[in-house]
Design a protein around this motif. Structure first.
Motif, short mmCIF file in Angstrom:
data_model
loop_
_atom_site.label_atom_id
_atom_site.label_comp_id
_atom_site.label_asym_id
_atom_site.label_seq_id
_atom_site.Cartn_x
_atom_site.Cartn_y
_atom_site.Cartn_z
N ALA A 153 11.72 38.08 27.79
CA ALA A 153 11.98 37.60 26.43
C ALA A 153 11.07 36.43 26.08
O ALA A 153 10.51 36.36 24.98
N THR A 154 10.87 35.52 27.03
CA THR A 154 9.98 34.37 26.79
C THR A 154 8.54 34.82 26.62
O THR A 154 7.84 34.36 25.72
N LEU A 155 8.09 35.73 27.47
CA LEU A 155 6.73 36.26 27.38
C LEU A 155 6.51 36.94 26.03
O LEU A 155 5.49 36.74 25.37
N ILE A 156 7.48 37.74 25.62
CA ILE A 156 7.38 38.42 24.33
C ILE A 156 7.35 37.40 23.19
O ILE A 156 6.56 37.52 22.25
N GLY A 157 8.18 36.38 23.30
CA GLY A 157 8.22 35.35 22.26
C GLY A 157 6.91 34.60 22.13
O GLY A 157 6.41 34.37 21.02
N VAL A 158 6.34 34.20 23.26
CA VAL A 158 5.05 33.48 23.24
C VAL A 158 3.96 34.36 22.66
O VAL A 158 3.16 33.92 21.82
N TYR A 159 3.93 35.61 23.07
CA TYR A 159 2.94 36.56 22.53
C TYR A 159 3.08 36.68 21.01
O TYR A 159 2.10 36.60 20.27
#
Length: 193
Positions: A153-159
């Motif tokens: 979820a964090t990776l998706i959010g940063v992207y």
């Protein structure tokens, strides 16, 4: 495609804003359930795809490359519909859909950037957005279960936030270019009358 993008800087603003909202929500709720993550992803892809489809349809008569944003929109909407109507989709399938969507969107962003490079300055922002999408998509596709749900979820959010910021920066450049190009076209006409 060139005319569609250059006359409709708001397409970039809408797509960038949608990406940022999605990214903030994904980071704000890092322990989201699969159902919530699926709903956020579906909304993100449906809204982003709809923006491109509307722009492509609106300027299809004036732009011979109108099919490019249409293709980008159709791919995004198709992925969003799949995620919407199958919310019980497995985590692996959802991750693979996100990765594939990011890679396809990134490739199309790069193609668009190459096409408009002679018309505007700042096309590198769209190129960079495309590269970020491709890198994210490849990481997700190559290591689909390498991270936990919170990390995903964090990776998706940063992207999404990074992509959204790049698109908003490009929109500002396209808007100023389209205004100056419009003024440049109006000036000679005013002088001939």
């Amino acid at each position: 495609m060139n005319d569609t993008l250059l006359r409709n800087w708001w397409l970039l603003v809408a797509r960038g804003a949608i990406a940022i909202v999605f990214g903030v929500l994904a980071i704000a709720w890092p322990a989201v359930t699969l159902l919530t993550l699926t709903a956020l992803f579906a909304a993100f892809t449906l809204l982003g795809g709809a923006v491109w489809i509307v722009g492509a349809i609106k300027y299809r008569g004036m732009d011979r490359h109108w099919w490019m944003p249409m293709l980008l929109g159709i791919v995004s909407v198709a992925v969003g519909v799949l995620a919407t109507f199958n919310p019980a989709i497995t985590l692996l399938t959802l991750i693979l859909l996100m990765g594939a969507n990011a890679v396809v969107s990134g490739v199309l962003d790069i193609v668009i950037a190459v096409r408009v490079r002679k018309l505007i300055r700042g096309e590198w922002l769209l190129l960079l957005s495309g590269l970020v999408s491709i890198v994210f998509g490849l990481i997700v596709l190559l290591f689909p279960l390498g991270a936990g749900a919170v990390m995903l979820a964090t990776l998706i959010g940063v992207y999404a936030i990074l992509t959204g910021v790049l698109l908003l920066c490009l929109a500002v450049r396209v808007r100023s270019w389209s205004r100056s190009a419009g003024a440049g076209r109006a000036s000679p006409a005013a002088g001939t009358g």
